[in-house]
Scaffold this active site. Structure first.
Site, PDB file in Angstrom:
ATOM      1  CG  PHE A  11     -21.401   1.908  51.530  1.00 25.61           C
ATOM      2  CD1 PHE A  11     -20.973   2.152  50.235  1.00 25.61           C
ATOM      3  CD2 PHE A  11     -22.606   1.244  51.720  1.00 25.61           C
ATOM      4  CE1 PHE A  11     -21.741   1.749  49.146  1.00 25.61           C
ATOM      5  CE2 PHE A  11     -23.363   0.838  50.647  1.00 25.61           C
ATOM      6  CZ  PHE A  11     -22.936   1.082  49.354  1.00 25.61           C
ATOM      7  CG  ASP A  12     -14.608   4.991  54.142  1.00 30.91           C
ATOM      8  OD1 ASP A  12     -15.013   5.555  55.169  1.00 30.91           O
ATOM      9  OD2 ASP A  12     -13.638   5.379  53.480  1.00 30.91           O
ATOM     10  CE  LYS A  13     -20.537   9.047  58.094  1.00 31.53           C
ATOM     11  NZ  LYS A  13     -20.033  10.403  57.743  1.00 31.53           N
ATOM     12  CB  THR A  16     -17.937   6.188  50.088  1.00 28.93           C
ATOM     13  OG1 THR A  16     -16.536   6.023  50.291  1.00 28.93           O
ATOM     14  CG2 THR A  16     -18.436   5.097  49.163  1.00 28.93           C
TER      15      THR A  16
END
Length: 210
Positions: A11-13, A16
């Site tokens: 994931f792109d933290k 998100t």
């Protein structure tokens, strides 16, 4: 069916899994700290130095980096200005943050002469410190103190904070600033910045795992 063959999902933290809203949440003197709502007098001065070591604001300027915005928003909320603990502070010169440099430095003029304020990556800023502030006492930044500071960075990182170090020192009357002058700093403290996890993040991850 395609998702069933996935073993690892990255994931792109920011924005998100998190809300994408960085805020200053914690301030430490290098040994212990407090949430921003419960700051002592000397911890307020850590924020004041961090504000000094930030890009110029006012006149319609918008701070480009969310970290700088978070520090300024917290300072405004707590009524902390760059002049906290000083009668006069006027920006003279600055070195903007660059990834290869790892810090933002600002030279300012005070009633006591020039003051150099620096904030940035702990491992870089600490490396340029020769002393550290302990309450009202300035002590040498020896191996024992450095070990203590490194341990505090790790403690804050384990709690999910992005950590910045803040340092300063009196400077000569030279009005120019370059990398050779970023030395013999006095460590002041750490800033812990956080980005709240979205309320729906755990449910989303659980659903993907199922």
């Amino acid at each position: 069916e395609a998702l069933g063959r996935v073993n690892v999902l990255c994931f792109d933290k920011t924005g998100t899994l998190t809300e994408g809203r960085i805020s200053l949440q914690y301030v430490s003197d290098g040994r212990a700290g407090r949430p921003v709502e419960e700051l002592t007098h000397h911890l307020r001065r850590v924020i004041a130095a961090a504000v000094r070591a930030s890009p110029k604001t006012g006149g319609g300027r918008v701070l480009a980096h969310p970290t700088d915005r978070a520090i300024h928003e917290a300072a405004e909320r707590l009524s902390i200005t760059p002049r906290e603990g000083l009668q006069v502070w006027e920006r003279v010169d600055e070195m903007p943050f660059e990834p290869g440099r790892g810090y933002h430095a600002v030279l300012g003029r005070t009633e006591h002469g020039h003051l150099l304020s620096v904030k940035g990556a702990p491992e870089i800023v600490i490396d340029h410190c020769t002393t550290a502030l302990r309450g009202t006492e300035v002590v040498p930044c020896d191996d024992a103190v450095r070990h203590e500071l490194t341990r505090e960075v790790a403690r804050l990182a384990r709690q999910g904070y992005r950590v910045l170090a803040v340092a300063q020192r009196p400077a000569s009357d030279r009005s120019d600033l370059d990398e050779s002058r970023i030395d013999e700093l006095c460590f002041l403290g750490f800033l812990g910045l956080g980005d709240p996890v979205r309320a729906t993040a755990a449910e989303s991850v659980d659903r993907l795992m199922r």
